[in-house]
Design a protein around this motif. Structure first.
Motif, PDB file in Angstrom:
ATOM      1  N   GLU A   1       0.819  -1.218   0.000  1.00 57.22           N
ATOM      2  CA  GLU A   1       0.000   0.000   0.000  1.00 57.22           C
ATOM      3  C   GLU A   1       0.845   1.256   0.000  1.00 57.22           C
ATOM      4  O   GLU A   1       0.327   2.357  -0.063  1.00 57.22           O
ATOM      5  N   GLY A   2       2.118   1.040   0.101  1.00 61.20           N
ATOM      6  CA  GLY A   2       2.988   2.209   0.048  1.00 61.20           C
ATOM      7  C   GLY A   2       3.307   2.783   1.411  1.00 61.20           C
ATOM      8  O   GLY A   2       3.857   3.871   1.511  1.00 61.20           O
ATOM      9  N   GLN A   3       2.990   2.032   2.427  1.00 62.50           N
ATOM     10  CA  GLN A   3       3.302   2.509   3.780  1.00 62.50           C
ATOM     11  C   GLN A   3       4.809   2.509   3.968  1.00 62.50           C
ATOM     12  O   GLN A   3       5.513   1.707   3.408  1.00 62.50           O
ATOM     13  N   SER A   4       5.258   3.391   4.788  1.00 61.52           N
ATOM     14  CA  SER A   4       6.697   3.451   5.019  1.00 61.52           C
ATOM     15  C   SER A   4       7.101   2.359   5.996  1.00 61.52           C
ATOM     16  O   SER A   4       6.280   1.843   6.753  1.00 61.52           O
TER      17      SER A   4
ATOM     18  N   ILE B   1      12.549  -3.306   6.901  1.00 58.42           N
ATOM     19  CA  ILE B   1      13.241  -3.144   5.628  1.00 58.42           C
ATOM     20  C   ILE B   1      14.046  -4.400   5.298  1.00 58.42           C
ATOM     21  O   ILE B   1      14.038  -4.888   4.174  1.00 58.42           O
ATOM     22  N   GLY B   2      14.701  -4.902   6.314  1.00 58.35           N
ATOM     23  CA  GLY B   2      15.480  -6.121   6.104  1.00 58.35           C
ATOM     24  C   GLY B   2      14.604  -7.246   5.610  1.00 58.35           C
ATOM     25  O   GLY B   2      14.941  -7.958   4.659  1.00 58.35           O
ATOM     26  N   LYS B   3      13.472  -7.389   6.247  1.00 54.21           N
ATOM     27  CA  LYS B   3      12.546  -8.447   5.865  1.00 54.21           C
ATOM     28  C   LYS B   3      12.031  -8.234   4.453  1.00 54.21           C
ATOM     29  O   LYS B   3      11.926  -9.178   3.661  1.00 54.21           O
TER      30      LYS B   3
ATOM     31  N   SER C   1      11.324  -5.562  -2.862  1.00 57.97           N
ATOM     32  CA  SER C   1      11.830  -4.240  -2.506  1.00 57.97           C
ATOM     33  C   SER C   1      11.229  -3.152  -3.371  1.00 57.97           C
ATOM     34  O   SER C   1      10.850  -2.098  -2.871  1.00 57.97           O
ATOM     35  N   ASN C   2      11.175  -3.408  -4.617  1.00 55.20           N
ATOM     36  CA  ASN C   2      10.653  -2.330  -5.454  1.00 55.20           C
ATOM     37  C   ASN C   2       9.145  -2.291  -5.450  1.00 55.20           C
ATOM     38  O   ASN C   2       8.472  -3.261  -5.750  1.00 55.20           O
TER      39      ASN C   2
END
Length: 199
Positions: free
Chosen positions: A17-20, A37-39, A46-47
């Motif tokens: 959904e584009g959540q940070s 982020i690692g996960k 990632s993209n």
DNA sequence: CCCTGATTCGC
DNA sequence: GCGAATCAGG
């Protein structure tokens, strides 16, 4: 905390959904944004593919990360067109309009303790969604006084300056802007509806 | 300074 | 696999 199925799914969902990462981490609890982020990377998603455009609401800080991939990245997905599921049924994140060549984004927003308060929902017709967001946000507002404002507090005025209950939003500002996200939404509306007023 | 994601590397 | 530390950018 470990990565259950559910947690991973929530991660995927929110990331999609584009959540940070930080938001996701907050939601999940027990993990930091680094963990998220690692996960995300380990999961290989990632993209955030986007075909339709700029759907990033609360985050799009870095994007030009072409960078110098030191080693040969082992990211192989030649035959994975990916339907690019971009349902985004959430009407929450859709307050910005791209076609805005207007150079109107230069409001000094100093709020000179007086009258020139550029924005201010009056007889204006702004995006209903944005307005809804605002009124929702105003519940959580810090209700700061003029003196309590800092460079990173939302300077959106609420109420009548000539009234005891006049305060400023005070929530964390978007980035360099003078307002929080919700208020940026209504403040910098790139003109859409009601473009021609009576003249 | 706030924030963002990306990478590295010891665990 | 995990994620803190670090890096790189807005």
């Amino acid at each position: 905390m470990s990565w259950n199925d559910e947690r991973v799914e929530l991660l995927k969902k929110m990331w999609g959904e584009g959540q940070s990462a930080s938001q996701i981490a907050k939601e999940l609890g027990g993990v930091t944004r680094n963990a998220v982020i690692g996960k995300v990377h380990r999961l290989g998603l990632s993209n955030r593919n986007g075909s339709g455009g700029t759907a990033t609401t609360a985050g799009a800080a870095s994007d030009t990360k072409a960078k110098a991939a030191p080693e040969a990245k082992t990211k192989a997905k030649p035959t994975a067109p990916k339907p690019a599921p971009k349902p985004a049924p959430k009407p929450e994140a859709a307050v910005e309009a791209p076609p805005a060549p207007a150079p109107v984004s230069r409001i000094k927003a100093i709020i000179p303790a007086g009258q020139p308060l550029p924005p201010q929902p009056s007889a204006n017709e702004i995006d209903p969604a944005a307005l809804a967001k605002v009124s929702e946000v105003e519940k959580k507002a810090k209700r700061l006084t003029l003196m309590e404002l800092t460079e990173r507090t939302c300077k959106w005025p609420v109420g009548d300056p000539a009234t005891p209950d006049f305060w400023f939003c005070g929530l964390p500002v978007q980035s360099g802007k003078p307002y929080c996200e919700a208020h940026v939404g209504v403040a910098f509306q790139p003109m859409s509806s009601r473009r021609d007023r009576k003249r």
